[in-house]
Design an enzyme around this catalytic site. Structure first.
Site: not given
Length: 266
Positions: A49, A60
């Protein structure tokens, strides 16, 4: 281009889970991102990814935020993301872009999908794009021949899981916990139940991400999931390394441990 279907079929034939590695484009440098991802592939990652750096990350944790911040300071743009995908796809690994929706929307969905396919990308993961708003992106992706991956979470109802998996091709991303990314001492016990619940609604592979940081954890997750997703643990090793070359060696070491883990399925 290596497709996700090819990767998961091979992993199933080998009686193991697939290993999925995440790294942002432009980190630790524009060329370094390709070198780092290549090191992961050579050490056993089946899928890579490539994160599209974004200034307002919702999912995140601090480790990935740090890496993305450095990537943005390096001047990383969508053209650099596509160049990274092209370089990584050349290794033979199925290569995805993980991105929030706003950069695709601003760039143009059809243009983004077409350029990603031209770069050899296999598809995208869009963590903040909801099923209700996904049809234009799914149509653009289908026209370009790339997969769309969406997320389910432990809080997802049965109806929500079905709505999400109906939008997925390639695989379903099962977030192991409610929260942001980051390696943890243990993987949330809710992950196994989430995989079971998701499989009741789809025949697609189900991959678990968020919290996996060791080979032992990878082995544990591989016992019930079709794929194991690792990101922050790799990034932390690069951040802690004295230079880029040492960082590549360190993530390769961890990837080999993870690759062994997904094959043991403890």
């Amino acid at each position: 281009m290596t497709t996700l279907q090819t990767v998961f079929a091979k992993a199933k034939a080998d009686n193991r889970a697939a290993l999925v590695g995440y790294l942002p484009a432009g980190f630790p440098s524009k060329d370094g991102a390709i070198a780092a991802a290549t090191a992961l592939v050579e050490a056993g990652c089946d899928v890579i990814e490539i994160g599209l750096p974004y200034s307002d990350p919702l999912m995140d944790g601090p480790t990935i935020q740090d890496a993305v911040h450095r990537s943005l300071l390096n001047g990383t743009r969508i053209a650099d993301v596509m160049r990274t995908v092209e370089g990584v796809a050349a290794t033979g690994a199925a290569t995805l872009v993980m991105t929030y929706w706003n950069p695709i929307d601003r760039y143009g969905a059809e243009r983004f999908a077409r350029e990603l396919a031209d770069a050899g990308g296999a598809g995208t993961i869009t963590p903040d794009l909801t099923p209700e708003e996904s049809e234009p992106w799914r149509a653009a992706s289908a026209a370009a021949g790339i997969d769309t991956v969406f997320l389910v979470a432990p809080s997802s109802t049965e109806a929500r899981i079905k709505a999400v998996v109906d939008c997925c091709t390639g695989f379903v991303y099962a977030a192991s916990l409610m929260g942001v990314t980051g390696a943890r001492e243990t993987v949330n016990v809710a992950a196994e139940d989430l995989v079971k619940r998701t499989r009741a609604h789809t025949d697609l592979p189900v991959c678990v991400g968020l919290g996996v940081g060791t080979g032992a954890q990878a082995s544990h997750v591989a016992a019930y999931a079709d794929g194991v997703i690792v990101g922050s643990a790799f990034i932390r090793r690069i951040l802690d390394a004295p230079d880029e070359a040492a960082g590549y060696a360190s993530i390769a070491e961890l990837a080999r441990e993870m690759a062994q883990g997904v094959r043991s399925r403890a």
